[in-house]
Design a protein around this motif. Sequence first.
Motif, PDB file in Angstrom:
ATOM      1  N   GLY A  14       0.813  -1.222   0.000  1.00 49.22           N
ATOM      2  CA  GLY A  14       0.000   0.000   0.000  1.00 49.22           C
ATOM      3  C   GLY A  14       0.843   1.267   0.000  1.00 49.22           C
ATOM      4  N   ASP A  15       2.115   1.135   0.413  1.00 48.86           N
ATOM      5  CA  ASP A  15       3.009   2.312   0.391  1.00 48.86           C
ATOM      6  C   ASP A  15       3.428   2.612  -1.046  1.00 48.86           C
ATOM      7  N   TYR A  16       3.780   3.883  -1.282  1.00 46.21           N
ATOM      8  CA  TYR A  16       4.451   4.229  -2.533  1.00 46.21           C
ATOM      9  C   TYR A  16       5.954   4.157  -2.301  1.00 46.21           C
ATOM     10  N   VAL A  17       6.674   3.790  -3.372  1.00 41.83           N
ATOM     11  CA  VAL A  17       8.139   3.750  -3.315  1.00 41.83           C
ATOM     12  C   VAL A  17       8.681   4.533  -4.506  1.00 41.83           C
ATOM     13  N   LEU A  18       9.786   5.229  -4.316  1.00 38.45           N
ATOM     14  CA  LEU A  18      10.496   5.828  -5.450  1.00 38.45           C
ATOM     15  C   LEU A  18      11.688   4.933  -5.734  1.00 38.45           C
ATOM     16  N   ILE A  19      11.644   4.251  -6.876  1.00 37.79           N
ATOM     17  CA  ILE A  19      12.776   3.401  -7.265  1.00 37.79           C
ATOM     18  C   ILE A  19      13.748   4.263  -8.060  1.00 37.79           C
ATOM     19  N   TYR A  20      14.920   4.455  -7.482  1.00 37.60           N
ATOM     20  CA  TYR A  20      15.919   5.334  -8.106  1.00 37.60           C
ATOM     21  C   TYR A  20      16.994   4.478  -8.753  1.00 37.60           C
ATOM     22  N   ASP A  22      18.889   5.768 -11.689  1.00 33.07           N
ATOM     23  CA  ASP A  22      19.895   6.812 -11.890  1.00 33.07           C
ATOM     24  C   ASP A  22      19.142   8.121 -12.056  1.00 33.07           C
ATOM     25  N   ARG A  23      19.883   9.227 -12.328  1.00 33.79           N
ATOM     26  CA  ARG A  23      19.217  10.550 -12.329  1.00 33.79           C
ATOM     27  C   ARG A  23      18.072  10.638 -13.331  1.00 33.79           C
ATOM     28  N   LYS A  24      18.191   9.896 -14.419  1.00 35.81           N
ATOM     29  CA  LYS A  24      17.143   9.965 -15.456  1.00 35.81           C
ATOM     30  C   LYS A  24      16.080   8.893 -15.266  1.00 35.81           C
ATOM     31  N   ARG A  25      16.326   7.938 -14.414  1.00 35.47           N
ATOM     32  CA  ARG A  25      15.381   6.824 -14.242  1.00 35.47           C
ATOM     33  C   ARG A  25      14.898   6.769 -12.796  1.00 35.47           C
ATOM     34  N   ARG A  26      13.732   7.345 -12.582  1.00 36.07           N
ATOM     35  CA  ARG A  26      13.083   7.324 -11.256  1.00 36.07           C
ATOM     36  C   ARG A  26      11.672   6.838 -11.481  1.00 36.07           C
ATOM     37  N   ILE A  27      11.276   5.813 -10.753  1.00 36.27           N
ATOM     38  CA  ILE A  27       9.942   5.238 -10.951  1.00 36.27           C
ATOM     39  C   ILE A  27       9.169   5.342  -9.638  1.00 36.27           C
ATOM     40  N   LEU A  28       7.998   5.941  -9.709  1.00 35.69           N
ATOM     41  CA  LEU A  28       7.122   5.989  -8.534  1.00 35.69           C
ATOM     42  C   LEU A  28       6.110   4.864  -8.675  1.00 35.69           C
ATOM     43  N   ALA A  29       6.018   3.999  -7.682  1.00 39.07           N
ATOM     44  CA  ALA A  29       5.101   2.854  -7.801  1.00 39.07           C
ATOM     45  C   ALA A  29       4.473   2.547  -6.449  1.00 39.07           C
ATOM     46  N   LYS A  30       3.256   1.987  -6.511  1.00 47.17           N
ATOM     47  CA  LYS A  30       2.574   1.548  -5.289  1.00 47.17           C
ATOM     48  C   LYS A  30       2.930   0.074  -5.075  1.00 47.17           C
ATOM     49  N   LEU A  31       3.185  -0.287  -3.834  1.00 43.72           N
ATOM     50  CA  LEU A  31       3.591  -1.663  -3.545  1.00 43.72           C
ATOM     51  C   LEU A  31       2.357  -2.538  -3.378  1.00 43.72           C
ATOM     52  N   GLU A  32       2.181  -3.469  -4.306  1.00 43.71           N
ATOM     53  CA  GLU A  32       1.040  -4.387  -4.276  1.00 43.71           C
ATOM     54  C   GLU A  32       1.543  -5.800  -4.491  1.00 43.71           C
ATOM     55  N   GLN A  33       0.775  -6.777  -3.956  1.00 44.75           N
ATOM     56  CA  GLN A  33       1.204  -8.175  -4.066  1.00 44.75           C
ATOM     57  C   GLN A  33       1.328  -8.601  -5.525  1.00 44.75           C
ATOM     58  N   ASN A  34       2.378  -9.326  -5.828  1.00 39.23           N
ATOM     59  CA  ASN A  34       2.637  -9.892  -7.166  1.00 39.23           C
ATOM     60  C   ASN A  34       2.832  -8.821  -8.248  1.00 39.23           C
ATOM     61  N   SER A  61      15.704  -7.462 -12.407  1.00 40.65           N
ATOM     62  CA  SER A  61      15.867  -8.810 -12.981  1.00 40.65           C
ATOM     63  C   SER A  61      17.133  -8.896 -13.839  1.00 40.65           C
ATOM     64  N   LEU A  62      17.672  -7.750 -14.268  1.00 37.76           N
ATOM     65  CA  LEU A  62      18.913  -7.744 -15.056  1.00 37.76           C
ATOM     66  C   LEU A  62      20.130  -7.504 -14.165  1.00 37.76           C
ATOM     67  N   ASN A  63      19.898  -7.650 -12.847  1.00 34.59           N
ATOM     68  CA  ASN A  63      20.966  -7.485 -11.855  1.00 34.59           C
ATOM     69  C   ASN A  63      21.543  -6.062 -11.801  1.00 34.59           C
ATOM     70  N   ILE A  64      20.703  -5.084 -12.155  1.00 30.08           N
ATOM     71  CA  ILE A  64      21.123  -3.680 -12.069  1.00 30.08           C
ATOM     72  C   ILE A  64      20.712  -3.160 -10.680  1.00 30.08           C
ATOM     73  N   LYS A  65      21.632  -2.436 -10.033  1.00 32.15           N
ATOM     74  CA  LYS A  65      21.353  -1.935  -8.684  1.00 32.15           C
ATOM     75  C   LYS A  65      20.427  -0.713  -8.744  1.00 32.15           C
ATOM     76  N   ALA A  66      19.555  -0.623  -7.747  1.00 29.00           N
ATOM     77  CA  ALA A  66      18.665   0.546  -7.618  1.00 29.00           C
ATOM     78  C   ALA A  66      18.468   0.791  -6.126  1.00 29.00           C
ATOM     79  N   TRP A  67      17.807   1.903  -5.805  1.00 34.54           N
ATOM     80  CA  TRP A  67      17.539   2.234  -4.410  1.00 34.54           C
ATOM     81  C   TRP A  67      16.042   2.395  -4.209  1.00 34.54           C
ATOM     82  N   ALA A  68      15.536   1.875  -3.099  1.00 33.96           N
ATOM     83  CA  ALA A  68      14.113   2.008  -2.775  1.00 33.96           C
ATOM     84  C   ALA A  68      13.974   3.152  -1.775  1.00 33.96           C
TER      85      ALA A  68
END
Length: 267
Positions: A14-20, A22-34, A61-68
């Motif tokens: 139910g929380d939102y997360v900002l997946i960072y 790199d500077r150009k790739r930031r994804i805002l997503a809601k955490l839901e099952q599956n 899945s491509l083994n690239i590091k990101a930050w939650a």
Amino acid sequence: MTPVLSQDNIFNYGDYVLIYLDRKRRILAKLEQNKRISSDKGVIIADNIVGKEKGSQIVTSLNIKAWALKPLLVDYIEKGIKRVTQVIYPKDLGFIIFMLGIESGARVLEAGVGSGNTTIVLAHFVKPTGHVYGYDNREDFLKIARNNIAKLGLENFVTLKYGDVRKGVDEKNLDAAVVDIPDPWEALNTIYNSLKPSAPVAFFIPSVQQLLKLYEALEDFKGFTDIRAFELILREYELSKTSIRPSTHIVGHTGFIMFARKIIKSL
Ligand SMILES: C[S@@+](CC[C@H](N)C(=O)[O-])C[C@H]1O[C@@H](n2cnc3c(N)ncnc32)[C@H](O)[C@@H]1O
């Protein structure tokens, strides 16, 4: 010793997360099952973020590091809301909030709600005891604004009304006003009557012609003083260890901001 973490610092469903990524790739997503969160650097599984401390490293899945990361208000404004109108950008919003002295407890008029972008920022700063009264003359925009505001859980601090602000608003004795409509000079009576004496107003104005027309109207109205106009230019820098320089691409023009404060009209 293991630090004791408050639940607030752990991602939950139910929380939102900002997946960072790199500077150009930031994804805002809601955490839901599956849920599978896609990026061009691979997929991130939402279940793998739940239970992690905010600020943790994750891998795609491509083994690239990101930050939650825990999203900030600016992340919701830039990535989390549906935009159907022009919106006021963060650089201008920050200045408007500061120049109007918007704080917790303030009661604020917003003329021209549009997508609700500015409404969200105002509501964030006036909560929990203040309130935003937003008007728009398009029902369809109000519906979208309502959804955007609810997404951030700010609906208790906002009242949205359908109406033409040039014809008047219901509220009186407000602490501040933000006006973002094409012909604000037609709404000066409304704004004057809704504000308490000495209260400030900010007008967001796209063109020089509108700025001049508004300035002349404000002077002729004789109900406002301390009239000022600004344009904010923001330049982000490209950062690398070998070269730090201004970015080639900048937002050239957003709008002008004209401020004024209500005075008691002399007889
Ligand atoms: C540019 S948008 C406002 C965007 C908003 N400041 C934001 O950041 O999301 C202008 C809005 O003013 C509304 N509008 C224009 N004239 C109006 C009027 N006379 N009374 C009320 N709303 C008006 C339009 O329908 C539109 O939604």
